[in-house]
Design a protein around this motif. Structure first.
Motif, PDB file in Angstrom:
ATOM      1  N   TYR A 118      60.474  61.806  51.320  1.00 50.73           N
ATOM      2  CA  TYR A 118      60.054  60.420  51.540  1.00 50.73           C
ATOM      3  C   TYR A 118      59.052  60.323  52.681  1.00 50.73           C
ATOM      4  O   TYR A 118      58.095  59.531  52.615  1.00 50.73           O
ATOM      5  CB  TYR A 118      61.266  59.543  51.830  1.00 50.73           C
ATOM      6  N   LEU A 119      59.253  61.100  53.725  1.00 49.32           N
ATOM      7  CA  LEU A 119      58.338  61.048  54.856  1.00 49.32           C
ATOM      8  C   LEU A 119      56.944  61.519  54.445  1.00 49.32           C
ATOM      9  O   LEU A 119      55.934  60.925  54.852  1.00 49.32           O
ATOM     10  CB  LEU A 119      58.873  61.905  56.000  1.00 49.32           C
ATOM     11  N   SER A 120      56.878  62.548  53.616  1.00 54.77           N
ATOM     12  CA  SER A 120      55.580  63.017  53.121  1.00 54.77           C
ATOM     13  C   SER A 120      54.905  61.949  52.270  1.00 54.77           C
ATOM     14  O   SER A 120      53.691  61.744  52.357  1.00 54.77           O
ATOM     15  CB  SER A 120      55.762  64.300  52.320  1.00 54.77           C
ATOM     16  N   ALA A 121      55.696  61.260  51.434  1.00 51.94           N
ATOM     17  CA  ALA A 121      55.127  60.202  50.594  1.00 51.94           C
ATOM     18  C   ALA A 121      54.675  59.008  51.435  1.00 51.94           C
ATOM     19  O   ALA A 121      53.636  58.392  51.152  1.00 51.94           O
ATOM     20  CB  ALA A 121      56.149  59.762  49.552  1.00 51.94           C
ATOM     21  N   LEU A 122      55.427  58.674  52.467  1.00 50.83           N
ATOM     22  CA  LEU A 122      55.054  57.546  53.323  1.00 50.83           C
ATOM     23  C   LEU A 122      53.735  57.799  54.045  1.00 50.83           C
ATOM     24  O   LEU A 122      52.943  56.873  54.258  1.00 50.83           O
ATOM     25  CB  LEU A 122      56.166  57.291  54.350  1.00 50.83           C
ATOM     26  N   GLN A 123      53.476  59.025  54.395  1.00 49.65           N
ATOM     27  CA  GLN A 123      52.231  59.339  55.095  1.00 49.65           C
ATOM     28  C   GLN A 123      51.015  59.225  54.185  1.00 49.65           C
ATOM     29  O   GLN A 123      49.882  59.175  54.661  1.00 49.65           O
ATOM     30  CB  GLN A 123      52.316  60.756  55.678  1.00 49.65           C
ATOM     31  N   GLY A 124      51.248  59.189  52.866  1.00 48.33           N
ATOM     32  CA  GLY A 124      50.141  59.028  51.939  1.00 48.33           C
ATOM     33  C   GLY A 124      49.795  57.586  51.623  1.00 48.33           C
ATOM     34  O   GLY A 124      48.838  57.318  50.887  1.00 48.33           O
ATOM     35  N   ILE A 125      50.555  56.641  52.157  1.00 52.10           N
ATOM     36  CA  ILE A 125      50.282  55.220  51.918  1.00 52.10           C
ATOM     37  C   ILE A 125      49.153  54.753  52.832  1.00 52.10           C
ATOM     38  O   ILE A 125      49.147  55.044  54.033  1.00 52.10           O
ATOM     39  CB  ILE A 125      51.550  54.379  52.150  1.00 52.10           C
ATOM     40  N   ASP A 126      48.225  54.046  52.262  1.00 45.98           N
ATOM     41  CA  ASP A 126      47.073  53.554  53.021  1.00 45.98           C
ATOM     42  C   ASP A 126      47.534  52.529  54.060  1.00 45.98           C
ATOM     43  O   ASP A 126      48.169  51.524  53.726  1.00 45.98           O
ATOM     44  CB  ASP A 126      46.061  52.924  52.065  1.00 45.98           C
ATOM     45  N   GLU A 127      47.210  52.785  55.297  1.00 40.38           N
ATOM     46  CA  GLU A 127      47.601  51.879  56.374  1.00 40.38           C
ATOM     47  C   GLU A 127      46.916  50.524  56.255  1.00 40.38           C
ATOM     48  O   GLU A 127      47.439  49.514  56.718  1.00 40.38           O
ATOM     49  CB  GLU A 127      47.264  52.514  57.722  1.00 40.38           C
ATOM     50  N   ASP A 128      45.740  50.482  55.628  1.00 40.87           N
ATOM     51  CA  ASP A 128      45.027  49.217  55.494  1.00 40.87           C
ATOM     52  C   ASP A 128      45.819  48.207  54.681  1.00 40.87           C
ATOM     53  O   ASP A 128      45.767  47.004  54.940  1.00 40.87           O
ATOM     54  CB  ASP A 128      43.667  49.453  54.840  1.00 40.87           C
ATOM     55  N   LEU A 129      46.558  48.691  53.667  1.00 41.36           N
ATOM     56  CA  LEU A 129      47.383  47.781  52.860  1.00 41.36           C
ATOM     57  C   LEU A 129      48.456  47.119  53.714  1.00 41.36           C
ATOM     58  O   LEU A 129      48.674  45.902  53.633  1.00 41.36           O
ATOM     59  CB  LEU A 129      48.029  48.546  51.705  1.00 41.36           C
ATOM     60  N   LEU A 130      49.113  47.913  54.536  1.00 36.38           N
ATOM     61  CA  LEU A 130      50.177  47.368  55.372  1.00 36.38           C
ATOM     62  C   LEU A 130      49.606  46.438  56.448  1.00 36.38           C
ATOM     63  O   LEU A 130      50.196  45.390  56.751  1.00 36.38           O
ATOM     64  CB  LEU A 130      50.961  48.515  56.013  1.00 36.38           C
ATOM     65  N   GLU A 131      48.458  46.785  57.012  1.00 39.40           N
ATOM     66  CA  GLU A 131      47.855  45.931  58.030  1.00 39.40           C
ATOM     67  C   GLU A 131      47.385  44.611  57.434  1.00 39.40           C
ATOM     68  O   GLU A 131      47.545  43.544  58.052  1.00 39.40           O
ATOM     69  CB  GLU A 131      46.688  46.666  58.683  1.00 39.40           C
ATOM     70  N   ALA A 132      46.830  44.667  56.207  1.00 35.43           N
ATOM     71  CA  ALA A 132      46.399  43.426  55.554  1.00 35.43           C
ATOM     72  C   ALA A 132      47.584  42.525  55.259  1.00 35.43           C
ATOM     73  O   ALA A 132      47.517  41.296  55.440  1.00 35.43           O
ATOM     74  CB  ALA A 132      45.653  43.757  54.265  1.00 35.43           C
TER      75      ALA A 132
END
Length: 310
Positions: free
Chosen positions: A193-207
């Motif tokens: 899960y940690l490896s998959a979480l690091q692949g999520i684009d931070e821009d989506l979460l910031e938006a």
């Protein structure tokens, strides 16, 4: 009268032949590279599976030439209460341990997602129980949960509380098995899960945060849907791990007391190698393989349906 002769381009067929030869060359090259893996797969997976199916149709005891008995070993399971108890224990272990491991692994991965100074060290700590030998995990479990000299009971005795009878009480024995299996496998879930979480684009979460989404909403509406493929993979992996659990149960409880911790794999081992009923033990192994295969296909179809709807 003049006649004209249509002359086909002399090189018209040449590219087709070259393309065909190139295609065959690529095909042969690909399978040449796959050949070692295919040979190993055939020797260590397909051939043993074929042998297991063949032996399951006999009354083999490991000695002498067995007789062909058809589906008698499979019919015997229907009236074998010990088999059904092992099947119930296996399903119960999967139903309890898989969701627990997923929830705990995902939660821990979220906590470790931030840039920690020693994130690599935390990964190693969580993954270490998974990579060490299952026998070592089981020996640690015996030391922790021994009802006479175990660290848990000694700690409780120091507090004036009588500890559970981990080897004599069926429920306590099942809890000890679950705790050790959870400790041994949750680390792999955390790392995946940690490896998959690091692949999520931070821009989506910031938006989403700028739009007013809370942390819980960001996890539920953005992070979790993006982790569906990882969740599918981890779920299938954990189910297979449960059905293959052997060493921890064998060393800690031996399937007891009174079959309370016996699962299908340990029961098949007992029938095949201790009771010398190799045909019946192989039949149980074939049933385990079919159940895991069907469960994987079923979960895969659910995953595909969810992806199509989204």
């Amino acid at each position: 009268m003049s006649t004209s002769t249509a002359v086909a381009p002399t090189g018209a067929a040449a590219p087709r032949r070259r393309t065909g030869r190139h295609h065959w060359r690529r095909w042969l090259g690909s399978y040449a590279l796959l050949a070692p893996a295919l040979v190993l797969f055939g020797v260590f997976v397909l051939y043993p599976l074929f042998q297991a199916v063949r032996i399951s149709l006999t009354n083999s005891t490991g000695i002498g030439i067995p007789d062909f008995v058809g589906l008698d070993n499979y019919r015997r399971m229907a009236s074998d209460p010990a088999f059904w108890q092992a099947a119930r224990n296996t399903v119960l272990l999967a139903v309890v341990s898989v969701p627990t491991s997923l929830a705990a692994g995902f939660s821990i991965a979220l906590l470790l997602r931030d840039r920690l100074p020693a994130r690599g060290l935390f990964r190693a700590i969580f993954l270490a129980p998974y990579v060490i030998s299952g026998v070592v995990v089981a020996m640690a479990g015996r030391w922790i949960f021994d009802e006479n000299v175990g660290i848990v009971d000694r700690t409780l005795a120091g507090l004036g509380v009588a500890g559970p009878q981990w080897q004599s009480n069926p429920k306590a024995a099942a809890i000890s098995i679950f705790v050790m299996l959870f400790w041994a496998r949750v680390g792999l879930v955390v790392v995946l899960y940690l490896s998959a979480l690091q692949g999520i684009d931070e821009d989506l979460l910031e938006a989403a945060e700028l739009d007013g989404a809370s942390r819980g909403q960001r996890i539920r509406l953005i992070v979790w849907p993006l982790l569906r493929p990882t969740t599918f993979f981890v779920t299938v992996l954990m189910v297979i791990e449960v059905f293959q659990t052997f060493d921890v149960i064998r060393v800690m409880t031996g399937g007891g007391p009174a079959g309370a911790t016996e699962i299908l794999v340990t029961y098949a081992y007992g029938q095949g190698f201790q009771a010398r009923r190799e045909g019946y033990g192989s039949a149980i192994g074939v049933v385990v393989f079919v159940v895991v295969l069907l469960a994987t296909v079923f979960w895969w179809r659910i995953q595909r349906s969810a992806e199509d709807e989204s």
